[in-house]
Design a protein around this motif. Structure first.
Motif, PDB file in Angstrom:
ATOM      1  N   LYS A 104      40.730  71.708  61.105  1.00  0.00           N
ATOM      2  CA  LYS A 104      40.005  71.530  62.358  1.00  0.00           C
ATOM      3  C   LYS A 104      40.180  70.106  62.859  1.00  0.00           C
ATOM      4  O   LYS A 104      40.044  69.144  62.120  1.00  0.00           O
ATOM      5  N   LEU A 105      40.488  69.977  64.152  1.00  0.00           N
ATOM      6  CA  LEU A 105      40.685  68.664  64.749  1.00  0.00           C
ATOM      7  C   LEU A 105      39.370  67.897  64.801  1.00  0.00           C
ATOM      8  O   LEU A 105      38.377  68.386  65.331  1.00  0.00           O
ATOM      9  N   GLU A 159      46.481  62.159  65.367  1.00  0.00           N
ATOM     10  CA  GLU A 159      45.259  62.950  65.330  1.00  0.00           C
ATOM     11  C   GLU A 159      44.836  63.166  63.886  1.00  0.00           C
ATOM     12  O   GLU A 159      45.651  63.113  62.964  1.00  0.00           O
ATOM     13  N   LYS A 197      42.580  65.675  61.138  1.00  0.00           N
ATOM     14  CA  LYS A 197      42.007  67.000  60.915  1.00  0.00           C
ATOM     15  C   LYS A 197      41.254  67.017  59.593  1.00  0.00           C
ATOM     16  O   LYS A 197      41.563  66.255  58.675  1.00  0.00           O
TER      17      LYS A 197
END
Length: 432
Positions: A291-292, A284, A286
């Motif tokens: 914040k993703l 993932e 960020k």
């Protein structure tokens, strides 16, 4: 992506449909794939093997992605290496305060029965052959992974009863350890092991007949395996963003917990007509504020449908593992001198579920610590609790101080994470 038809395939990370084949000077068979482990190099490289076939040559290839240039590390002309694995290890004798590291590519060669490595940036190949005069080492080497501890590294290779070789097993060797020699670890069932991955504590490998996921505990020298039998052959493995083991299979990608029970969790169904062979994790992403901006993705190759697929991992709380999480805060405002029986409730999430027996540090942090008198029953402002059998941790009772103040209640697992916080206000109640 490696292939069996004279090509490497570059895939755009924004979508598996955008592909660019590289065909110049590519041998017919390419197998295995590893990123270059040396972050200090100014070259962007990948590594792969090329098992002998029509081309009658078997080098390990180092490929400069930008320049599309090869560097070959030759093995025997008819060798059959087809897996590679990258690892980094501290140099022996380098100081702890300023350690230096070397970076390697490891591989397994089944025909001549050895594992080997290449020091990144150098040409020679180092080989570690299995003992030739011991029947326990009559095995067809299939896959290799390397665990690292300090300045030691250990090979973990799966060996199969195949091509006139008689033994299945997990084979291990630690080159830098004085007196170390090859060892065979027998499986607790009749299965034939395939792909292997490892970290500093455990080794995981799939096996067929029966189709199981196996876990070897390095320090305890013990093997456990999944009670669940997979409906299809377990192929490539990886540790996913949820700290689970993801297993490629026919029609599904399966997930298992990493605990001793190797418990089966669930599976992700693939597109109709697809089968997963190779797996790759895209972590993932960020932004600078945490914040993703992009979920983690599991990519897979499907030779059956001749396609590449991806599964976008949901950004659900169940995937944020190894983290203390707030469950509830029964109250956020108390009167001076009032007892707060349960200031907050939290859980520690690991392996996708709340985990019992985890020590959590609880703190009371005041905006005016010199004048604050809010504390636990023993007068302190810090203590350690343990999560209960349901994985839940209850912040101990607090006695509010005699003056109004703003507090932060913190709970965390040692110093490994940012504390989970909840505000608590000590304030005289309104007259009305």
């Amino acid at each position: 992506m490696t292939t069996s038809n004279n090509a490497l395939i570059k895939v755009n990370p924004n979508g598996p449909e955008t592909q660019a084949p590289i065909t110049r000077d590519i041998p017919q068979y390419t197998a295995g794939l590893a990123n270059d482990p040396d972050p200090t190099r100014d070259r962007k490289c990948i590594w792969f093997a090329s098992p002998a076939g029509p081309q009658s040559i078997d080098p390990i290839y180092e490929f400069d992605v930008d320049e599309e240039e090869f560097r070959k590390h030759d093995l025997e002309p008819d060798a059959l290496a087809q897996t590679v694995s990258a690892f980094t290890v501290k140099d022996p004798g380098s100081p702890d305060d300023k350690p230096t590291y070397s970076h390697y590519i490891a591989f397994a060669e089944p025909k001549y029965s050895y594992v080997g490595h290449i020091l990144v940036g150098e040409r020679p190949v180092t080989k570690h052959p299995l003992p030739r005069d011991d029947a326990n080492f009559s095995t067809y080497l299939w896959s290799v992974a390397v665990s690292v501890s300090g300045d030691e590294y250990t090979y973990w290779a799966t060996g199969r009863n195949r091509e006139s070789r008689s033994k299945n097993g997990l084979y291990t060797y630690t080159p830098r350890r004085h007196g170390s020699k090859w060892e065979r670890i027998e499986l607790p069932h009749s299965g034939s092991p395939i792909h292997v991955i490892t970290d500093s504590t455990c080794v995981w490998f799939g096996s067929i007949n029966p189709n199981k996921l196996n876990r070897y505990e390095i320090k305890e020298n013990s093997i456990t395996y999944s009670e669940y039998t997979l409906p299809d052959e377990p192929r490539q493995l990886l540790k996913g963003p949820d700290n689970m083991i993801w297993v490629a299979g026919g029609g599904h990608i399966h997930r298992f917990r990493t605990n001793r029970e190797v418990k089966y969790v669930d599976s992700v169904a693939l597109l109709s007509g697809s089968e997963a062979e190779g797996l790759c994790l895209s972590p993932e992403q960020k932004d600078g504020n945490g914040k993703l901006i992009k979920n983690a993705e599991i990519w897979y190759t499907s030779p059956k449908s001749k396609k590449i697929g991806r599964y976008i991992v949901p950004a659900a709380p169940s995937f944020r593992l190894g983290k203390t999480q707030l469950v509830s805060q029964p109250t956020d405002t108390v009167a001076p001198g009032e007892l707060v029986p349960v200031p907050m409730v939290a859980s520690y999430v690991s392996n996708a579920e709340p985990t019992p027996g985890i020590p959590l540090t609880c703190r009371v942090v005041s905006s005016d610590p010199d004048n604050s008198t809010t504390a636990f029953a023993d007068g302190t402002t810090e203590c350690v609790i343990q999560t209960d059998t349901t994985g839940t941790g209850y912040f101990p009772p607090l006695r509010a101080g005699s003056t109004e103040e703003e507090l932060e209640l913190e709970i965390s697992y040692s110093g490994t994470e940012e504390p989970t916080r909840a505000p608590l206000t000590v304030k005289q109640p309104d007259d009305n």
